[in-house]
Scaffold this motif. Sequence first.
Motif, PDB file in Angstrom:
ATOM      1  N   ILE A  30       2.256  -5.609  -6.037  1.00 36.27           N
ATOM      2  CA  ILE A  30       1.420  -5.197  -5.261  1.00 36.27           C
ATOM      3  C   ILE A  30       0.880  -6.103  -4.072  1.00 36.27           C
ATOM      4  O   ILE A  30       0.943  -5.586  -3.010  1.00 36.27           O
ATOM      5  N   LYS A  31       0.667  -7.129  -4.417  1.00 30.47           N
ATOM      6  CA  LYS A  31       0.424  -8.228  -3.391  1.00 30.47           C
ATOM      7  C   LYS A  31       0.415  -9.686  -3.848  1.00 30.47           C
ATOM      8  O   LYS A  31       0.763  -9.679  -5.357  1.00 30.47           O
ATOM      9  N   ARG A  32       0.558 -10.627  -3.206  1.00 30.06           N
ATOM     10  CA  ARG A  32       0.561 -12.144  -3.730  1.00 30.06           C
ATOM     11  C   ARG A  32      -0.914 -12.494  -3.639  1.00 30.06           C
ATOM     12  O   ARG A  32      -1.782 -12.345  -3.116  1.00 30.06           O
ATOM     13  N   ILE A  33      -1.203 -13.031  -4.972  1.00 33.15           N
ATOM     14  CA  ILE A  33      -2.772 -13.454  -5.352  1.00 33.15           C
ATOM     15  C   ILE A  33      -2.753 -14.916  -5.356  1.00 33.15           C
ATOM     16  O   ILE A  33      -3.703 -15.479  -5.626  1.00 33.15           O
TER      17      ILE A  33
ATOM     18  N   ASN B  89       6.725 -11.515   5.692  1.00 32.01           N
ATOM     19  CA  ASN B  89       7.419 -12.369   4.962  1.00 32.01           C
ATOM     20  C   ASN B  89       7.206 -12.228   3.459  1.00 32.01           C
ATOM     21  O   ASN B  89       8.034 -12.410   2.500  1.00 32.01           O
ATOM     22  N   ILE B  90       5.963 -11.863   3.200  1.00 33.49           N
ATOM     23  CA  ILE B  90       5.535 -11.591   1.854  1.00 33.49           C
ATOM     24  C   ILE B  90       5.996 -10.396   1.177  1.00 33.49           C
ATOM     25  O   ILE B  90       6.538 -10.277   0.106  1.00 33.49           O
ATOM     26  N   SER B  91       6.257  -9.352   2.037  1.00 31.52           N
ATOM     27  CA  SER B  91       6.987  -8.147   1.635  1.00 31.52           C
ATOM     28  C   SER B  91       8.466  -8.504   1.156  1.00 31.52           C
ATOM     29  O   SER B  91       8.992  -8.000   0.272  1.00 31.52           O
ATOM     30  N   HIS B  92       9.171  -9.388   2.159  1.00 32.63           N
ATOM     31  CA  HIS B  92      10.572  -9.734   2.015  1.00 32.63           C
ATOM     32  C   HIS B  92      10.631 -10.384   0.564  1.00 32.63           C
ATOM     33  O   HIS B  92      11.523  -9.949   0.003  1.00 32.63           O
ATOM     34  N   ASP B  93       9.648 -11.297   0.488  1.00 35.36           N
ATOM     35  CA  ASP B  93      10.087 -12.014  -0.671  1.00 35.36           C
ATOM     36  C   ASP B  93       9.531 -11.374  -2.134  1.00 35.36           C
ATOM     37  O   ASP B  93      10.335 -11.483  -2.933  1.00 35.36           O
ATOM     38  N   MET B  94       8.742 -10.181  -2.128  1.00 39.20           N
ATOM     39  CA  MET B  94       8.432  -9.434  -2.975  1.00 39.20           C
ATOM     40  C   MET B  94       9.929  -8.430  -3.416  1.00 39.20           C
ATOM     41  O   MET B  94      10.285  -8.221  -4.435  1.00 39.20           O
ATOM     42  N   GLU B  95      10.311  -8.092  -2.240  1.00 41.02           N
ATOM     43  CA  GLU B  95      11.707  -7.340  -2.397  1.00 41.02           C
ATOM     44  C   GLU B  95      12.812  -8.039  -3.102  1.00 41.02           C
ATOM     45  O   GLU B  95      13.510  -7.594  -3.740  1.00 41.02           O
ATOM     46  N   ARG B  96      12.856  -9.176  -2.633  1.00 31.82           N
ATOM     47  CA  ARG B  96      13.815 -10.036  -3.161  1.00 31.82           C
ATOM     48  C   ARG B  96      13.663 -10.261  -4.490  1.00 31.82           C
ATOM     49  O   ARG B  96      14.649 -10.299  -5.424  1.00 31.82           O
ATOM     50  N   LEU B  97      12.589 -10.668  -5.066  1.00 33.27           N
ATOM     51  CA  LEU B  97      11.933 -10.747  -6.335  1.00 33.27           C
ATOM     52  C   LEU B  97      12.482  -9.847  -7.300  1.00 33.27           C
ATOM     53  O   LEU B  97      13.035  -9.778  -8.269  1.00 33.27           O
ATOM     54  N   GLN B  98      12.056  -8.328  -6.674  1.00 29.96           N
ATOM     55  CA  GLN B  98      12.324  -7.070  -7.432  1.00 29.96           C
ATOM     56  C   GLN B  98      13.579  -6.902  -7.647  1.00 29.96           C
ATOM     57  O   GLN B  98      14.202  -6.462  -8.570  1.00 29.96           O
ATOM     58  N   ASP B  99      14.604  -7.194  -6.838  1.00 23.90           N
ATOM     59  CA  ASP B  99      16.040  -6.992  -6.818  1.00 23.90           C
ATOM     60  C   ASP B  99      16.742  -8.361  -7.552  1.00 23.90           C
ATOM     61  O   ASP B  99      17.953  -7.850  -7.684  1.00 23.90           O
ATOM     62  N   SER B 100      16.007  -9.392  -7.829  1.00 25.58           N
ATOM     63  CA  SER B 100      16.793 -10.551  -8.502  1.00 25.58           C
ATOM     64  C   SER B 100      16.806 -10.181 -10.076  1.00 25.58           C
ATOM     65  O   SER B 100      17.789 -10.894 -10.729  1.00 25.58           O
TER      66      SER B 100
ATOM     67  N   TYR C 210       2.049 -12.944  -7.958  1.00 33.47           N
ATOM     68  CA  TYR C 210       1.823 -11.833  -7.650  1.00 33.47           C
ATOM     69  C   TYR C 210       1.161 -10.876  -8.498  1.00 33.47           C
ATOM     70  O   TYR C 210       1.209 -10.955  -9.642  1.00 33.47           O
ATOM     71  N   LYS C 211       0.288 -10.098  -7.780  1.00 35.19           N
ATOM     72  CA  LYS C 211      -0.342  -8.895  -8.895  1.00 35.19           C
ATOM     73  C   LYS C 211       0.672  -7.826  -8.800  1.00 35.19           C
ATOM     74  O   LYS C 211       1.196  -7.415  -7.946  1.00 35.19           O
ATOM     75  N   ALA C 212       0.561  -7.177 -10.159  1.00 32.87           N
ATOM     76  CA  ALA C 212       1.774  -6.051 -10.384  1.00 32.87           C
ATOM     77  C   ALA C 212       1.048  -5.051 -11.339  1.00 32.87           C
ATOM     78  O   ALA C 212       0.261  -5.556 -12.243  1.00 32.87           O
ATOM     79  N   GLU C 213       1.686  -4.138 -11.030  1.00 29.18           N
ATOM     80  CA  GLU C 213       1.076  -2.765 -12.243  1.00 29.18           C
ATOM     81  C   GLU C 213       2.183  -2.816 -13.375  1.00 29.18           C
ATOM     82  O   GLU C 213       3.460  -2.938 -12.955  1.00 29.18           O
TER      83      GLU C 213
ATOM     84  N   SER D 123     -10.234 -10.199  -5.350  1.00 25.18           N
ATOM     85  CA  SER D 123     -10.147  -8.876  -5.199  1.00 25.18           C
ATOM     86  C   SER D 123      -9.347  -7.964  -5.822  1.00 25.18           C
ATOM     87  O   SER D 123      -8.208  -8.434  -5.674  1.00 25.18           O
ATOM     88  N   ASP D 124      -9.688  -6.829  -6.457  1.00 24.96           N
ATOM     89  CA  ASP D 124      -8.787  -5.980  -6.926  1.00 24.96           C
ATOM     90  C   ASP D 124      -8.057  -5.046  -5.844  1.00 24.96           C
ATOM     91  O   ASP D 124      -7.008  -4.071  -5.889  1.00 24.96           O
ATOM     92  N   GLU D 125      -8.673  -4.875  -4.554  1.00 25.64           N
ATOM     93  CA  GLU D 125      -8.353  -4.075  -3.405  1.00 25.64           C
ATOM     94  C   GLU D 125      -6.843  -4.503  -2.890  1.00 25.64           C
ATOM     95  O   GLU D 125      -6.479  -5.780  -2.669  1.00 25.64           O
ATOM     96  N   ASP D 126      -6.172  -3.497  -2.625  1.00 24.46           N
ATOM     97  CA  ASP D 126      -4.916  -3.923  -2.045  1.00 24.46           C
ATOM     98  C   ASP D 126      -5.071  -4.328  -0.697  1.00 24.46           C
ATOM     99  O   ASP D 126      -5.753  -3.893   0.066  1.00 24.46           O
ATOM    100  N   VAL D 127      -3.842  -5.285  -0.191  1.00 24.11           N
ATOM    101  CA  VAL D 127      -4.178  -5.650   1.127  1.00 24.11           C
ATOM    102  C   VAL D 127      -2.730  -5.480   2.022  1.00 24.11           C
ATOM    103  O   VAL D 127      -1.797  -5.029   1.394  1.00 24.11           O
ATOM    104  N   VAL D 128      -2.856  -5.357   3.146  1.00 24.77           N
ATOM    105  CA  VAL D 128      -1.572  -5.062   3.983  1.00 24.77           C
ATOM    106  C   VAL D 128      -0.892  -6.553   3.954  1.00 24.77           C
ATOM    107  O   VAL D 128      -1.340  -7.666   4.412  1.00 24.77           O
ATOM    108  N   LEU D 129       0.400  -6.523   3.794  1.00 22.89           N
ATOM    109  CA  LEU D 129       1.082  -7.552   3.496  1.00 22.89           C
ATOM    110  C   LEU D 129       1.954  -7.831   4.685  1.00 22.89           C
ATOM    111  O   LEU D 129       2.187  -6.981   5.355  1.00 22.89           O
ATOM    112  N   ASP D 130       2.168  -9.050   5.113  1.00 24.24           N
ATOM    113  CA  ASP D 130       2.978  -9.427   6.235  1.00 24.24           C
ATOM    114  C   ASP D 130       4.470  -9.219   5.920  1.00 24.24           C
ATOM    115  O   ASP D 130       4.859  -9.094   4.796  1.00 24.24           O
TER     116      ASP D 130
END
Length: 485
Positions: free
Chosen positions: A96-99, A74-85, A108-111, A65-72
């Motif tokens: 956007i979300k883990r796919i 743990n996933i949000s934390h992993d995404m933040e760490r990846l973006q800061d790395s 992850y799906k990303a823009e 699905s292309d629709e965004d979902v509410v992240l838990d």
Amino acid sequence: MATVAPACRRRNESFRIHEDAPSTEDTEMNENLQDEEDREDDDGEEDDENTAEEQYPESEYSESSDEDVVLDSNISHDMERLQDSFPGFRSKYRLIKRIGEGTFSTVYKAEDLQYDRYDNSWDMEKENEKWTPPPLKSLSSQDGHQRRRKPKYVAIKKIYVTSSPTRILNELELLHDLRDCANVCPLITAFRATDQVVAVLPYFRHADFREYFRKMTVLDMSIYLRSLFTALASVHRVGILHRDIKPTNFLYDPETRRGVLVDFGLAEREGSDCKPCMCHDDHAARKARLRAAAERTTMVTANGAIGYPKQDTRPSRRANRAGTRGFRAPEVLFKCTEQTTKIDIWSVGVILLTILSRRFPFFNSADDVEAMIEIATIFGREKMKQAGRLHGCVFETSIPTIGSHGFKLDKIILWSTCRSDAGEKLSDDEEQAIKFLERCLELDPAKRISAEQALDHEFLRMGMDSSMEGTGDAAEDDEMDMLRV
């Protein structure tokens, strides 16, 4: 008049990984994954590092699905760490979300925030945008902001730091070499910060195989496999084995009838790190080697019975067993040391068998021995013995449910679709599909159909002539209608 800077390419002709400033925030060892790679076989031999041992594990992509979902959290934390790395990551991509999550990576799906700055020849959707809309004017609101263009998405593949550097480099090099192949997921770019590697791949809209495969008509199967074999023909043409063909690694959109082959984490070049196997010998040499092997492995007891020695002094055979259980070819199960691209053809045959039988998974073994028993149940004891002899192996079983000659595939399809008792017969199209299936599920890899040959088979050409008729006129009419608006 303002000048526009030409778009630049994200990749050079020779492959290299972009290295950013050092970062250690995302380099902790994943103990569970380390245990997965260090796991041993039942016979005590260590598994090949690339062996995917989970039963139908998640692929690189598992979300359709292309629709965004509410992240838990743990996933949000992993995404933040990846973006800061990676310095500058947030200015290039917006996660956007883990796919998808597999043994060796998370996707992850990303823009793509800098899409307009590069040459995006990898974008399949761009090729379909024949009519470019006029520039959007500013909105009538007080702030005067311009309307934002349609976002472009990519897949960010985070490869776990526990993966072998050799395996990571191999995957990225193969993706780079396959960048111009039809129906194959290309590599856009890759980044490295210390021991963390990230690959940027196109994001493909697709549906979950389990949601549509039972609804497929024979024509749908033909179109689906034509797309998959187009990808395999391109991959095999350059001598690359995918090694993990399965539905979750072929992203297919039933609406557009377009599919893309992904996940080359287990792929390798044909002939790399292999030893000669007797399946490539001529008939006379193979017969002589079989006779010598039989003399070494069998013995006659005092009462004249034939048996096997308790202590087998032969050296153990090691071969690449990478792949997913249920989709491994017989030569992989028999530990052939000289595997070819035909192992991918067998896996496609299992997919077709799954669709025709409406049963997923069709093969559901716990290990290689059970996998051989499942195949022997279909093909029979005698054919499995012959298949084993091709690779210098002896196949013996006393299971009473395994007959000498097995079952015909058409009987299996009728039984699995609950049409045997009603006395129904297969349609002409289904008969054609089963003939093609028999060419894919050939126990002898030398007799198995190739990807190039498959594209010329009448089953995969089903509906091609009728679908092409009138296409040009219809397209011209559509264009004229658009011009009149």
